[in-house]
Design an enzyme around this catalytic site. Sequence first.
Site, short mmCIF file in Angstrom:
data_model
loop_
_atom_site.label_atom_id
_atom_site.label_comp_id
_atom_site.label_asym_id
_atom_site.label_seq_id
_atom_site.Cartn_x
_atom_site.Cartn_y
_atom_site.Cartn_z
N ARG A 50 -3.91 -22.60 14.54
CA ARG A 50 -5.52 -24.04 13.47
C ARG A 50 -4.38 -24.42 11.98
O ARG A 50 -3.46 -25.31 11.98
CB ARG A 50 -6.13 -23.65 12.17
CG ARG A 50 -7.06 -23.03 13.29
CD ARG A 50 -8.25 -23.03 12.57
NE ARG A 50 -9.59 -21.68 12.65
CZ ARG A 50 -9.86 -21.08 13.53
NH1 ARG A 50 -8.69 -19.78 13.68
NH2 ARG A 50 -10.93 -21.04 13.98
N ARG A 98 0.84 -17.75 23.49
CA ARG A 98 -0.23 -17.19 24.51
C ARG A 98 -0.08 -18.46 25.61
O ARG A 98 0.01 -18.35 26.68
CB ARG A 98 -0.47 -16.50 24.03
CG ARG A 98 -1.18 -14.79 23.05
CD ARG A 98 -1.81 -14.23 23.03
NE ARG A 98 -2.67 -14.75 21.86
CZ ARG A 98 -3.25 -15.21 21.23
NH1 ARG A 98 -4.03 -13.88 21.68
NH2 ARG A 98 -4.25 -15.22 20.18
N ILE A 153 6.05 -16.78 8.24
CA ILE A 153 4.61 -17.62 7.40
C ILE A 153 2.85 -16.03 7.49
O ILE A 153 2.02 -16.15 7.44
CB ILE A 153 3.72 -18.95 6.87
CG1 ILE A 153 3.86 -18.99 5.81
CG2 ILE A 153 3.52 -19.08 8.45
CD1 ILE A 153 3.75 -18.67 4.21
N ARG A 190 3.18 -12.45 9.49
CA ARG A 190 3.12 -10.67 9.02
C ARG A 190 3.98 -10.62 9.86
O ARG A 190 4.87 -11.27 10.48
CB ARG A 190 1.91 -10.68 10.15
CG ARG A 190 0.65 -10.95 10.22
CD ARG A 190 0.33 -10.27 8.71
NE ARG A 190 -1.28 -9.76 8.28
CZ ARG A 190 -1.84 -11.02 7.56
NH1 ARG A 190 -1.17 -12.63 7.27
NH2 ARG A 190 -2.89 -11.29 7.22
N GLU A 207 4.70 -4.27 3.14
CA GLU A 207 4.49 -4.97 1.65
C GLU A 207 3.40 -3.69 0.69
O GLU A 207 2.92 -2.88 1.06
CB GLU A 207 3.74 -5.97 1.70
CG GLU A 207 4.23 -6.66 2.51
CD GLU A 207 2.71 -8.82 3.15
OE1 GLU A 207 1.98 -8.39 2.71
OE2 GLU A 207 2.87 -9.24 3.39
N HIS A 259 4.20 -12.90 -0.99
CA HIS A 259 2.74 -12.98 0.20
C HIS A 259 1.70 -14.31 -0.56
O HIS A 259 0.76 -13.78 -1.01
CB HIS A 259 1.84 -11.70 0.57
CG HIS A 259 1.26 -11.81 1.08
ND1 HIS A 259 0.90 -11.08 2.72
CD2 HIS A 259 0.52 -12.67 2.21
CE1 HIS A 259 -0.16 -11.26 3.10
NE2 HIS A 259 -0.14 -12.64 3.21
C1 8YV Z 1 -3.96 -12.66 1.88
C2 8YV Z 1 -2.73 -13.72 4.54
O1 8YV Z 1 -2.55 -13.05 1.36
O2 8YV Z 1 -5.70 -14.89 5.39
C3 8YV Z 1 -4.64 -14.00 5.45
O3 8YV Z 1 -4.16 -13.72 7.20
O4 8YV Z 1 -2.52 -12.81 5.18
C4 8YV Z 1 -3.74 -14.38 3.38
O5 8YV Z 1 -4.07 -15.69 2.83
C5 8YV Z 1 -4.69 -12.31 2.53
O6 8YV Z 1 -5.60 -12.05 3.18
C6 8YV Z 1 -5.04 -11.35 0.80
O7 8YV Z 1 -5.65 -10.32 1.57
#
Ligand code: 8YV
Length: 324
Positions: free
Chosen positions: A156, A177, A232, A234, A263, A281
């Site tokens: 998405r 994938r 953006i 992981r 992090e 993040h």
């Molecule tokens: C948030 C994220 O920073 O949704 C995710 O996977 O990495 C981010 O939107 C995170 O979930 C906040 O804990």
Amino acid sequence: MASAREITVLIPGKLHPQTVERLEKTFKVRRIDSGDPALVDREAAETVRGIASSGLVNAAFIDAFPNLEIIANFGVGYDAVDAAHAAKKGIMVTNTPDVLTEEVADTAIGLLLNAVRELPRAEAWLRAGNWVGKGPYPLTVSTLRGRSVGVLGMGRIGLAIARRLEGFGVPISYHNRREVEGIGYRYFPTLRELAENVDTLISVAPGGAATAKIVNAEILEALGPDGVFINIGRGSTVDEDALASALADGTIRAAGLDVFADEPKVPEALLKLENAVLLPHVGSASQHTRDAMGDLAVDNLVEWFEKRRPITPVFETAHVKARD
Ligand code: 8YV
């Protein structure tokens, strides 16, 4: 839901304050500092039926709660939750897709422009008085003009980024994938082939064992000396030592990173680099979007306890049925 106030939901660690507020109005909330089984007392072990979390929920922590039914992850990425283990134990896991897609895609584009056109450094130049003292900020070597962009992870968010990029007039291709039907972007079956065919790589790949350090020295080399890498997704998907070296020795030109492997710690080698734009993040971090993510996390818990099925289960636990 008259009985919800009797249902105990645990929040391990920090969570978006408005989400905590809503949980406290709806359920009986217990809080502990982190997802550490050593912090779970006997009463919590016996009473907790739901967990709302944005941090680590591993197998040992899941096992500490014999009556646990559902883990509502605050975030679309749920690599911090052992969903396979939860599935084995018949425990539901939910995440927060869709509500953050546009925000994260916006941030990715901002990061790309910042990395390519050096906007944070240009601003620092102005604030340091250099515009007056030394003259205009030097012309940037990089531009988005003439670039070719590859998206790693065409889900998405990847799709929302690609749609935005269409407006910039750059060719778009991707690796995923599986090939995605009907989107019209060029598909490469391997990340290596994608990297060889683009000069700008935007990673939206999820975390987890399957993607650990997939962006390595070889991929960065394939991207080439004009290469720009944006992450953006992981931090765990990147070999950060290889990335820092590639940025330092000119293997690639620049990077824009919103996520890191450990992090909130950011490797010293990356902090030292001028050609890396580093963000803490913040991809989804607007009040609007975090409220929406929190609402979806809470709604998942409410639906589960009320109707015995959640709104957005993760695929590993999509088959899990409520026990009664
Ligand atoms: C948030 C994220 O920073 O949704 C995710 O996977 O990495 C981010 O939107 C995170 O979930 C906040 O804990």
